[in-house]
Scaffold this motif. Sequence first.
Motif, PDB file in Angstrom:
ATOM      1  N   VAL A 297       0.677   4.693  -0.398  1.00 34.97           N
ATOM      2  CA  VAL A 297       0.394   6.113  -0.170  1.00 34.97           C
ATOM      3  C   VAL A 297       0.926   6.569   1.187  1.00 34.97           C
ATOM      4  CG1 VAL A 297      -1.457   7.802   0.181  1.00 34.97           C
ATOM      5  CG2 VAL A 297      -1.590   6.190  -1.714  1.00 34.97           C
ATOM      6  N   VAL A 298       0.694   5.780   2.225  1.00 33.59           N
ATOM      7  CA  VAL A 298       1.127   6.180   3.564  1.00 33.59           C
ATOM      8  C   VAL A 298       2.648   6.163   3.672  1.00 33.59           C
ATOM      9  CG1 VAL A 298       1.073   5.560   6.018  1.00 33.59           C
ATOM     10  CG2 VAL A 298      -1.020   5.507   4.669  1.00 33.59           C
TER      11      VAL A 298
ATOM     12  N   GLY B  32      -2.281  -0.606  -1.815  1.00 33.71           N
ATOM     13  CA  GLY B  32      -2.326   0.764  -2.334  1.00 33.71           C
ATOM     14  C   GLY B  32      -2.275   1.781  -1.209  1.00 33.71           C
ATOM     15  N   LEU B  33      -3.013   1.516  -0.137  1.00 35.94           N
ATOM     16  CA  LEU B  33      -2.972   2.390   1.037  1.00 35.94           C
ATOM     17  C   LEU B  33      -1.575   2.413   1.638  1.00 35.94           C
ATOM     18  CD1 LEU B  33      -4.559   4.106   3.127  1.00 35.94           C
ATOM     19  CD2 LEU B  33      -4.988   1.970   4.355  1.00 35.94           C
TER      20      LEU B  33
ATOM     21  N   SER C 108       4.835   6.555   1.352  1.00 35.98           N
ATOM     22  CA  SER C 108       5.436   7.619   0.544  1.00 35.98           C
ATOM     23  C   SER C 108       5.257   8.998   1.177  1.00 35.98           C
ATOM     24  CB  SER C 108       4.826   7.633  -0.855  1.00 35.98           C
ATOM     25  OG  SER C 108       3.495   8.102  -0.805  1.00 35.98           O
ATOM     26  N   SER C 109       4.488   9.084   2.243  1.00 34.36           N
ATOM     27  CA  SER C 109       4.179  10.344   2.943  1.00 34.36           C
ATOM     28  C   SER C 109       3.338  11.291   2.103  1.00 34.36           C
ATOM     29  CB  SER C 109       5.446  11.062   3.394  1.00 34.36           C
ATOM     30  OG  SER C 109       6.210  10.250   4.233  1.00 34.36           O
ATOM     31  N   ALA C 110       2.781  10.792   1.019  1.00 33.09           N
ATOM     32  CA  ALA C 110       1.917  11.624   0.190  1.00 33.09           C
ATOM     33  C   ALA C 110       0.688  12.021   0.990  1.00 33.09           C
ATOM     34  CB  ALA C 110       1.506  10.865  -1.068  1.00 33.09           C
ATOM     35  N   PHE C 111       0.358  13.270   0.989  1.00 30.82           N
ATOM     36  CA  PHE C 111      -0.823  13.825   1.659  1.00 30.82           C
ATOM     37  C   PHE C 111      -0.737  13.820   3.180  1.00 30.82           C
ATOM     38  CE2 PHE C 111      -2.350  11.422  -2.118  1.00 30.82           C
ATOM     39  CZ  PHE C 111      -2.529  12.505  -2.955  1.00 30.82           C
TER      40      PHE C 111
END
Length: 124
Positions: free
Chosen positions: A17-18, A13-14, A20-23
Amino acid sequence: MKTNTKLDQIILGLAAVVISSAFMTSLFGDKDFDYVTGSPRYEAALGVVYFLVLLLCIRYFRQAMSVARRSKPLILLVILALVSPIWAENPALAIRRAGALFGTTLVGLMLATRFTLEERLRLL
């Protein structure tokens, strides 16, 4: 379910997120981000995530190799990217991009190894 541990789920999951460049812009504050030079902080985050996924691949080596054997064209494409810095105009950039492709491919390999088709579709 293929008896995923919580740690497997957290790492993958991490990774999602990483990758995808989300956040990432809000976390690292790189307003002058350049796709050619990159961001040292974002690349460090990717490096940590790719390393954790590599540890998962080592942990589930037999299952991962079973999935990889069924994906020969993908593996050949990654190998081609890994040797492409030999003839690239900008070898440093080619190495970074090939490493990113290798890491992202490992994430996909682990998703295919650790989750059933139904679970992967549910994740979407």
